[in-house]
Design a protein around this motif. Structure first.
Motif, short mmCIF file in Angstrom:
data_model
loop_
_atom_site.label_atom_id
_atom_site.label_comp_id
_atom_site.label_asym_id
_atom_site.label_seq_id
_atom_site.Cartn_x
_atom_site.Cartn_y
_atom_site.Cartn_z
N PHE A 9 17.84 -15.14 -34.16
CA PHE A 9 16.70 -14.27 -33.87
C PHE A 9 15.48 -14.72 -34.66
O PHE A 9 15.57 -15.05 -35.85
N GLY A 10 14.35 -14.76 -34.00
CA GLY A 10 13.11 -15.16 -34.65
C GLY A 10 12.91 -16.65 -34.78
O GLY A 10 11.86 -17.10 -35.24
N ARG A 39 7.15 -7.99 -22.89
CA ARG A 39 7.27 -7.64 -24.31
C ARG A 39 8.72 -7.32 -24.69
O ARG A 39 9.13 -7.53 -25.83
N SER A 40 9.51 -6.84 -23.72
CA SER A 40 10.92 -6.57 -23.99
C SER A 40 11.65 -7.86 -24.38
O SER A 40 12.58 -7.84 -25.19
N ASP A 41 11.24 -8.99 -23.79
CA ASP A 41 11.84 -10.27 -24.16
C ASP A 41 11.53 -10.61 -25.61
O ASP A 41 12.37 -11.18 -26.32
N TRP A 42 10.32 -10.28 -26.05
CA TRP A 42 9.95 -10.50 -27.45
C TRP A 42 10.82 -9.64 -28.37
O TRP A 42 11.30 -10.12 -29.40
N HIS A 43 11.00 -8.36 -28.00
CA HIS A 43 11.86 -7.49 -28.81
C HIS A 43 13.26 -8.09 -28.92
O HIS A 43 13.87 -8.09 -30.00
N ASP A 49 17.29 -5.67 -30.14
CA ASP A 49 18.18 -5.13 -29.10
C ASP A 49 19.63 -5.44 -29.45
O ASP A 49 20.05 -6.59 -29.48
N PRO A 50 20.44 -4.39 -29.71
CA PRO A 50 21.83 -4.62 -30.14
C PRO A 50 22.72 -5.20 -29.06
O PRO A 50 23.83 -5.64 -29.35
#
Length: 346
Positions: A9-10, A39-43, A49-50
């Motif tokens: 992640f990141g 933006r959901s893809d960025w989250h 997102d678990p």
């Protein structure tokens, strides 16, 4: 297949060649012709997102053609032009049987629960319950833009918000979701107020139907400004961004017995925002979430597209390549792009 891929992640995603997917018995493989950047893809890439298990291929707004179908698929065949809601139901549980696939406990989400559409091919389970046939005159980029932001906004405005002609609707945030909500509410005859901190976005909001705009960067009390314009508050208010400030203002600016719809994701440190609960109680406010839209509800939205009442193609900002999507994904939290970026080159 060529795909965007990350294993932490990141971390900057790679463009890799990965094995082509194969369909499950009740699923299909879609050759992706276009896929939106959301933006959901960025989250998801940030680890908010678990449901995401690493390594991962993101992407959930897509349109394309069926390249392969499982033996149990009855309604779709190779060559069909299709899209799919980003929340797909299993078709077997109580929520699915009641028509509420968008909250299925066993839901399938490309780009979240499974590898997604930032790739040349994507596998989609539960195809008969969730795929949507595309009209021949609807281009793939526009169709891809429907899958999350536009469809989510349609359900938020029409089903959850129950917007009626003549009502005042406040839309907080003029990104893809917010602009979609403005267009849809305007088509229903509502009076829309657009709120954002970008004058460029506010100007575009006026072009697609907003009757008033508020610049949150220079307005001291956004909720009071909405109440002043509407002479009492909005009948319906949408938080299309998803932040403690926009969520609070969206509830605070409602008139008595008004309806707030939360569309923007509230994840990570924003998952428990402050809300004016005394106003919720005293003014009998209604608070709703809105999470995607069922495949069977696309019919109503498609009818408004076909008659020209809705023009989602106006909301597409850039056509980009899969390689260009990497920096675009990483900067989505700060980007000021106007409209939706769609990957159309792989």
């Amino acid at each position: 297949m060529k795909a965007m891929y990350y294993d932490a992640f990141g971390k900057t995603p790679d463009i890799r060649v990965l094995p082509d997917p194969t369909p499950s018995d009740d699923g299909v493989v879609i050759k992706v012709e276009a896929t939106g950047l959301c933006r959901s893809d960025w989250h998801g890439w940030m680890g908010h997102d678990p449901d995401i298990a690493l390594p991962h291929v993101p992407g959930h707004e897509l349109a394309g053609t069926v390249a392969a179908a499982g033996k149990g698929v009855l309604r779709y065949k190779v060559g069909d032009r299709v899209t799919v809601p980003f929340v797909s139901g299993c078709g077997r549980c109580g929520e699915c049987h009641s028509g509420n696939q968008q909250v299925c406990a066993n839901q399938f989400q490309p780009g979240f629960t499974h590898w997604g559409s930032f790739a040349e091919y994507v596998a989609i389970d539960f195809a008969d319950q969730n795929l949507v046939h595309l009209p021949d005159n609807l281009d793939y980029a526009t169709a891809a833009s429907l899958g999350c932001r536009f469809a989510t906004s349609f359900r938020a405005i029409v089903d959850q918000g129950r917007v009626r002609g003549g009502e005042w609707v406040a839309v907080h945030g003029c990104g893809g979701v917010g602009l979609s909500a403005i267009m849809i509410a305007t088509a229903l005859g509502a009076n829309v107020i657009a709120i954002d901190i970008s004058e460029t976005k506010l100007s575009f909001a006026r072009e697609i139907g907003a009757v008033a705009t508020i610049d949150g960067s220079v307005t001291g009390d956004v909720a009071e400004a909405v109440r002043e314009i509407t002479k009492g508050g909005a009948h319906v208010s949408i938080d299309a961004l998803g932040s403690p400030v926009t969520c609070f203002n969206s509830i605070k600016n409602l008139r008595r017995r008004g309806r707030h719809v939360q569309v923007g994701l509230m994840l990570g440190e924003h998952a428990s925002p402050q809300i004016p609960m005394s106003q919720v109680i005293g003014h009998e406010l209604e608070i709703y979430g809105s999470h995607g839209m069922q495949a069977w509800r696309y019919q109503g939205m498609m009818a408004m597209l076909q008659t020209g009442k809705l023009n989602p193609q106006k909301l597409i900002g850039r056509h980009i390549s899969l390689e260009e999507a990497v920096p675009a994904l990483m900067t989505m939290d700060t980007a000021q792009d106007l409209g939706i970026s769609v990957i159309t080159r792989f």
